[in-house]
Scaffold this motif. Structure first.
Motif, short mmCIF file in Angstrom:
data_model
loop_
_atom_site.label_atom_id
_atom_site.label_comp_id
_atom_site.label_asym_id
_atom_site.label_seq_id
_atom_site.Cartn_x
_atom_site.Cartn_y
_atom_site.Cartn_z
N THR A 69 0.84 -1.19 0.00
CA THR A 69 0.00 0.00 0.00
C THR A 69 0.88 1.24 0.00
O THR A 69 1.63 1.47 0.95
CB THR A 69 -0.90 0.05 1.25
OG1 THR A 69 -1.62 -1.16 1.37
CG2 THR A 69 -1.88 1.21 1.18
N LYS A 70 0.78 2.01 -1.05
CA LYS A 70 1.48 3.29 -1.08
C LYS A 70 0.72 4.26 -0.18
O LYS A 70 -0.51 4.25 -0.13
CB LYS A 70 1.56 3.80 -2.50
CG LYS A 70 2.44 2.95 -3.37
CD LYS A 70 2.64 3.56 -4.72
CE LYS A 70 3.72 2.76 -5.41
NZ LYS A 70 3.48 2.37 -6.73
N THR A 71 1.46 5.13 0.50
CA THR A 71 0.84 6.05 1.44
C THR A 71 -0.11 7.01 0.73
O THR A 71 -1.19 7.30 1.25
CB THR A 71 1.93 6.81 2.22
OG1 THR A 71 2.82 5.86 2.81
CG2 THR A 71 1.33 7.67 3.31
N LEU A 72 0.25 7.47 -0.45
CA LEU A 72 -0.64 8.36 -1.19
C LEU A 72 -1.96 7.66 -1.52
O LEU A 72 -3.04 8.25 -1.40
CB LEU A 72 0.03 8.85 -2.48
CG LEU A 72 -0.83 9.75 -3.37
CD1 LEU A 72 -1.21 11.03 -2.63
CD2 LEU A 72 -0.10 10.08 -4.66
N GLY A 131 -14.74 8.50 2.59
CA GLY A 131 -15.25 9.27 3.71
C GLY A 131 -14.68 8.84 5.05
O GLY A 131 -15.34 8.96 6.08
N GLY A 132 -13.46 8.34 5.05
CA GLY A 132 -12.78 7.98 6.29
C GLY A 132 -12.96 6.53 6.73
O GLY A 132 -12.45 6.14 7.78
N ILE A 133 -13.61 5.72 5.94
CA ILE A 133 -13.83 4.32 6.31
C ILE A 133 -12.63 3.43 5.98
O ILE A 133 -12.33 2.48 6.69
CB ILE A 133 -15.09 3.77 5.61
CG1 ILE A 133 -16.32 4.56 6.03
CG2 ILE A 133 -15.29 2.28 5.89
CD1 ILE A 133 -16.63 4.54 7.51
N TYR A 134 -11.90 3.75 4.92
CA TYR A 134 -10.82 2.88 4.49
C TYR A 134 -9.73 2.64 5.54
O TYR A 134 -9.24 1.52 5.64
CB TYR A 134 -10.19 3.40 3.18
CG TYR A 134 -9.25 2.38 2.59
CD1 TYR A 134 -9.75 1.26 1.94
CD2 TYR A 134 -7.88 2.51 2.72
CE1 TYR A 134 -8.90 0.29 1.43
CE2 TYR A 134 -7.02 1.56 2.20
CZ TYR A 134 -7.54 0.46 1.57
OH TYR A 134 -6.69 -0.49 1.07
N PRO A 135 -9.35 3.64 6.35
CA PRO A 135 -8.33 3.35 7.38
C PRO A 135 -8.73 2.21 8.32
O PRO A 135 -7.89 1.42 8.73
CB PRO A 135 -8.18 4.66 8.13
CG PRO A 135 -8.61 5.69 7.17
CD PRO A 135 -9.67 5.06 6.32
N TYR A 147 -6.80 5.31 17.50
CA TYR A 147 -5.92 5.31 16.33
C TYR A 147 -4.48 5.60 16.74
O TYR A 147 -3.54 4.97 16.24
CB TYR A 147 -6.36 6.37 15.31
CG TYR A 147 -7.37 5.94 14.29
CD1 TYR A 147 -7.16 4.84 13.46
CD2 TYR A 147 -8.56 6.65 14.13
CE1 TYR A 147 -8.09 4.46 12.51
CE2 TYR A 147 -9.50 6.28 13.18
CZ TYR A 147 -9.26 5.20 12.37
OH TYR A 147 -10.18 4.82 11.43
N ILE A 148 -4.30 6.56 17.63
CA ILE A 148 -2.94 6.93 18.07
C ILE A 148 -2.29 5.78 18.84
O ILE A 148 -1.11 5.47 18.63
CB ILE A 148 -2.98 8.23 18.91
CG1 ILE A 148 -3.33 9.42 18.01
CG2 ILE A 148 -1.66 8.47 19.63
CD1 ILE A 148 -3.68 10.70 18.75
N ILE A 149 -3.06 5.13 19.70
CA ILE A 149 -2.53 3.97 20.44
C ILE A 149 -2.09 2.89 19.46
O ILE A 149 -1.00 2.33 19.58
CB ILE A 149 -3.57 3.44 21.45
CG1 ILE A 149 -3.75 4.45 22.58
CG2 ILE A 149 -3.15 2.07 21.99
CD1 ILE A 149 -4.94 4.15 23.49
N TRP A 150 -2.95 2.59 18.49
CA TRP A 150 -2.59 1.59 17.48
C TRP A 150 -1.31 1.98 16.76
O TRP A 150 -0.42 1.16 16.55
CB TRP A 150 -3.73 1.39 16.48
CG TRP A 150 -3.40 0.34 15.47
CD1 TRP A 150 -3.69 -0.98 15.55
CD2 TRP A 150 -2.67 0.51 14.25
NE1 TRP A 150 -3.19 -1.65 14.45
CE2 TRP A 150 -2.57 -0.75 13.64
CE3 TRP A 150 -2.11 1.60 13.61
CZ2 TRP A 150 -1.90 -0.94 12.42
CZ3 TRP A 150 -1.45 1.41 12.40
CH2 TRP A 150 -1.36 0.16 11.81
N THR A 160 -0.84 9.15 12.37
CA THR A 160 -1.17 7.79 12.82
C THR A 160 -0.81 6.70 11.81
O THR A 160 0.36 6.53 11.50
CB THR A 160 -2.66 7.68 13.23
OG1 THR A 160 -3.50 7.98 12.13
CG2 THR A 160 -2.97 8.58 14.40
N LEU A 161 -1.80 6.00 11.28
CA LEU A 161 -1.51 4.85 10.43
C LEU A 161 -0.83 5.24 9.12
O LEU A 161 -0.10 4.45 8.54
CB LEU A 161 -2.76 4.03 10.14
CG LEU A 161 -3.77 4.64 9.19
CD1 LEU A 161 -4.10 3.62 8.10
CD2 LEU A 161 -5.02 5.01 9.94
#
Length: 156
Positions: free
Chosen positions: A13-16, A26-30, A91-94, A125-126
């Motif tokens: 997975t590329k970061t971009l 809409g933020g679900i993929y993370p 998310y930050i803990i992960w 985060t991730l």
């Protein structure tokens, strides 16, 4: 012994792409990315990051926070805000657990001292963890160059 590219190639997975998919969904993929890839990271690094129930709690906080937001009722909006903050904290803990696992893996398996930034881990985060994973081969290459230059300096 595994190759330095094993973790990067396994996640693929590329970061971009991760950022663009986050925007597109809409933020679900993370959430999907974490759920799908945590076990892969744990298997390769041989370090525990998070249980499935931890990841489910992230999803619960994100989902309920989003569903309750903008209801017009002040108390429900406050609950939605608290759930959103809780999801950020999770998310930050992960991210810190995953970052530590990747650092230990790089050091013990490949003798690479992976320098990471705690501020970036909190902020991104991730995405930052994914970036660090993708940067492992380059970090090893740079460390080898520096070690080679140091060795040349000693001989001279």
């Amino acid at each position: 012994m595994s190759t330095i590219n094993e973790l990067k190639d396994s996640l693929n997975t590329k970061t971009l792409h991760l950022v663009l998919l986050t925007i597109a969904t809409g933020g679900i993929y993370p959430l999907l990315w974490i759920y799908k890839n945590t076990l892969t990271i744990e298997r390769i690094t041989k370090n525990h990051i998070a249980s499935s129930s931890f990841i489910i709690w992230i999803a619960v906080c994100v989902g309920l926070g989003g569903a309750l937001a903008g209801s017009g009722d002040v108390s429900i909006d406050m609950i939605a805000g608290l759930l959103t903050i809780a999801s950020w904290v999770l998310y930050i803990i992960w991210a810190f657990k995953a970052r530590k696992a990747v650092q230990e893996y790089a050091l013990h398996e490949h003798k690479v001292d992976l320098k990471t930034n705690a501020f970036y881990t909190i902020l991104f985060t991730l995405y930052y963890v994914n970036y660090c994973i993708n940067d492992l081969p380059e970090a090893k290459r740079k460390q080898n160059i520096l070690a080679g230059n140091d060795a040349e300096g000693v001989e001279a």
